[in-house]
Motif scaffolding. Structure first.
Motif, PDB file in Angstrom:
ATOM      1  N   VAL A  32       0.801  -1.129  -0.013  1.00 15.25           N
ATOM      2  CA  VAL A  32      -0.038   0.013  -0.146  1.00 15.25           C
ATOM      3  C   VAL A  32       0.911   1.131  -0.153  1.00 15.25           C
ATOM      4  CG1 VAL A  32      -1.778   1.165   1.235  1.00 15.25           C
ATOM      5  CG2 VAL A  32      -1.932  -1.120   1.307  1.00 15.25           C
ATOM      6  N   GLU A  70      -9.803   4.118  -3.930  1.00 15.96           N
ATOM      7  CA  GLU A  70      -9.613   2.677  -4.019  1.00 15.96           C
ATOM      8  C   GLU A  70      -8.309   2.187  -4.646  1.00 15.96           C
ATOM      9  OE1 GLU A  70     -12.862  -0.638  -5.527  1.00 15.96           O
ATOM     10  OE2 GLU A  70     -13.102   1.311  -6.129  1.00 15.96           O
ATOM     11  N   GLN A 119      -6.163   3.339   6.139  1.00 15.96           N
ATOM     12  CA  GLN A 119      -4.904   2.509   6.049  1.00 15.96           C
ATOM     13  C   GLN A 119      -4.887   1.237   6.993  1.00 15.96           C
ATOM     14  OE1 GLN A 119      -2.313   5.701   6.443  1.00 15.96           O
ATOM     15  NE2 GLN A 119      -2.704   6.606   4.509  1.00 15.96           N
ATOM     16  N   MET A 122      -6.889  -1.501   5.812  1.00 19.91           N
ATOM     17  CA  MET A 122      -6.543  -2.175   4.632  1.00 19.91           C
ATOM     18  C   MET A 122      -5.409  -3.563   5.041  1.00 19.91           C
ATOM     19  SD  MET A 122      -5.248   0.610   2.038  1.00 19.91           S
ATOM     20  CE  MET A 122      -6.414   1.676   1.135  1.00 19.91           C
TER      21      MET A 122
END
Ligand code: DC
Length: 230
Positions: A32, A70, A119, A122
């Motif tokens: 990420v 996204e 975050q 995720m």
């Protein structure tokens, strides 16, 4: 083998995303790029004229619920691309226009709260490599491995300048160097979650280190931590 969270923080253009991507691929972890999220919010603000000539940061804060971000995997390229309200903005978020405004947008507490929460969601329960400025200090303070990347301002500006020229942007080296230094200053001195090395982070100065050597070192380090956690 136990999957861990790897936080990679550091100054602008230190090659955080390059090493993070390599590491995620080698370990089969999720990657990420949190900078892409701050950049996408900045692109939204630029499009709405909330930043630029006259800033209206309150209006941006009001609009935050309307900003949908996204990461969508691009199977051909083997990477995830940033989508802003359903549109692929991967290229646009890397321009100098966005780079000039992004550190200011990243100082807004409401923006940070929204993105940090996303975050944290995720990474839950999976092997994760995340890069940014506050990953080891704020987003995942319990990450098993924290890396802090640094390099001289000249080395960083030279890399970034080449990258922008390769993408066809017309910029001067001096402008890129100034942007890198200015962003570092704003990122390190802001009130909410400033860029700083976590006490337990390992520092990598890659001013004079090639990509291969850097990867080998970081990868060895990660394997060591994974083994000791298994
Ligand atoms: O990693 P990058 O250069 O693409 O990040 C763009 C900007 O976003 C950077 O100048 C500071 C901000 N940022 C941040 O404040 N916190 C993060 N976790 C990631 C990026």
């Amino acid at each position: 083998m136990q999957k861990i969270t790897i936080a990679i923080d550091g100054y602008s253009s230190t090659g955080k995303s390059t090493i993070a991507k390599q590491l995620a691929k080698a370990l089969n972890y999720i990657y990420v790029d949190t900078g892409a999220m701050y950049r996408a919010v900045t692109l939204y603000a630029l499009r709405k004229n909330f930043v630029g000539k006259d800033d209206d940061l309150d209006a941006l804060v009001q609009d935050l619920p309307m900003i949908h971000l996204e990461f969508v995997p691009n199977k051909e390229l083997g990477i995830s691309e940033m989508y802003l309200n359903g549109q692929n903005v991967e290229k646009e978020i890397r321009t100098m226009d966005v780079s000039r405004q992004v550190s200011k947008v990243a100082t807004i507490p409401e923006v940070r709260y929204k993105l940090v929460e996303m975050q944290q969601q995720m990474g839950k329960g999976q092997g994760l490599v995340m890069d940014g400025r506050d990953i080891g200090t704020v987003v995942f303070p319990n990450a098993e491995l924290k890396i802090f990347m640094t390099a001289s301002a000249n080395a960083r500006a030279t890399r970034r300048y080449k990258e922008l020229l390769d993408r066809g942007e017309i910029v001067s080296y001096e402008e890129v160097l100034e942007n890198v230094q200015k962003r570092d200053f704003i990122d390190s001195t802001r009130e909410v979650s400033p860029l700083k090395k976590a006490a337990d982070a390992i520092v990598f100065d890659n001013s004079h280190m090639g990509l291969e050597e850097q990867f080998e070192r970081v990868y060895d380090c990660a394997l060591g931590v994974i083994k000791s956690n298994s």
